[in-house]
Design an enzyme around this catalytic site. Sequence first.
Site, PDB file in Angstrom:
ATOM      1  N   GLY A 178       0.824  -1.194   0.000  1.00 31.41           N
ATOM      2  CA  GLY A 178       0.000   0.000   0.000  1.00 31.41           C
ATOM      3  C   GLY A 178       0.861   1.247   0.000  1.00 31.41           C
ATOM      4  CD  GLN A 180       3.507   5.633   2.513  1.00 33.53           C
ATOM      5  OE1 GLN A 180       2.507   5.098   2.067  1.00 33.53           O
ATOM      6  NE2 GLN A 180       4.533   4.948   2.980  1.00 33.53           N
ATOM      7  CB  CYS A 220       5.780   1.943   6.989  1.00 38.08           C
ATOM      8  SG  CYS A 220       5.258   3.478   6.209  1.00 38.08           S
ATOM      9  CG  LEU A 221       6.571   0.941   0.829  1.00 41.44           C
ATOM     10  CD1 LEU A 221       5.786   1.293  -0.429  1.00 41.44           C
ATOM     11  CD2 LEU A 221       7.681  -0.052   0.502  1.00 41.44           C
ATOM     12  CG  HIS A 248       0.092   0.988   7.326  1.00 43.22           C
ATOM     13  ND1 HIS A 248       1.136   0.524   8.101  1.00 43.22           N
ATOM     14  CD2 HIS A 248       0.650   1.868   6.448  1.00 43.22           C
ATOM     15  CE1 HIS A 248       2.256   1.116   7.706  1.00 43.22           C
ATOM     16  NE2 HIS A 248       1.990   1.925   6.704  1.00 43.22           N
ATOM     17  CD  GLU A 249      -0.936   2.390   2.873  1.00 39.04           C
ATOM     18  OE1 GLU A 249      -0.566   3.573   2.752  1.00 39.04           O
ATOM     19  OE2 GLU A 249      -0.135   1.455   3.037  1.00 39.04           O
ATOM     20  CG  HIS A 254       0.671   6.630   5.631  1.00 42.70           C
ATOM     21  ND1 HIS A 254       1.868   7.109   6.108  1.00 42.70           N
ATOM     22  CD2 HIS A 254       0.882   5.314   5.364  1.00 42.70           C
ATOM     23  CE1 HIS A 254       2.762   6.117   6.131  1.00 42.70           C
ATOM     24  NE2 HIS A 254       2.189   5.020   5.698  1.00 42.70           N
TER      25      HIS A 254
HETATM   26 ZN    ZN Z   1       3.109   3.223   5.561  1.00 37.92          ZN
END
Ligand code: ZN
Length: 162
Positions: A46, A51, A89-90, A131-132, A135
């Site tokens: 995701g 991000q 997480c990226l 999670h997304e 953000h």
């Molecule tokens: Zn993330």
Amino acid sequence: MAIRKIREMGDPVLGKRCKEVTEITPRIQELIDDMYETLYEAEGVGLAAPQVGVLKRIVVIDVTGEDPLLLINPKIMETSGEQEGYEGCLSVPGKSGIVVRPNYVKVLAYNENLEPFELEGTELLARAICHELDHLDGHLYVEKVDGPLVNTADLEDEEENS
Ligand code: ZN
């Protein structure tokens, strides 16, 4: 399409609340295309617009690699149950931590034509959605980690990076 630079923890853009999308402009469409390309290149499950440095309420998720989901202005309508598991997480590369999330979520979101739809998810999809969406309100999973962050490479299980 282009791969965009993924912002990492410490970048102030990750701590800000994102704005609703009110119109799908060519710029927004390009952002969505780039988000998918960036997600797949990074092999994540995701990615949220902040991000890649854009404060818009847009999320792309693909938990299988074959099931792309676009959520614009998403809102969680219902949650139930609980799951505990490692999350990554990226924007926090190489790290993982244990986070408790609902095991089921129902979301109201809008598609690329700004038409509303409902999406239900369990397990990994439910986790990725929570999670997304965090953000979009300027929150990272590390705020919710129970225990220490560990190096993802030290874990045996496959990881999810969102
Ligand atoms: Zn993330």
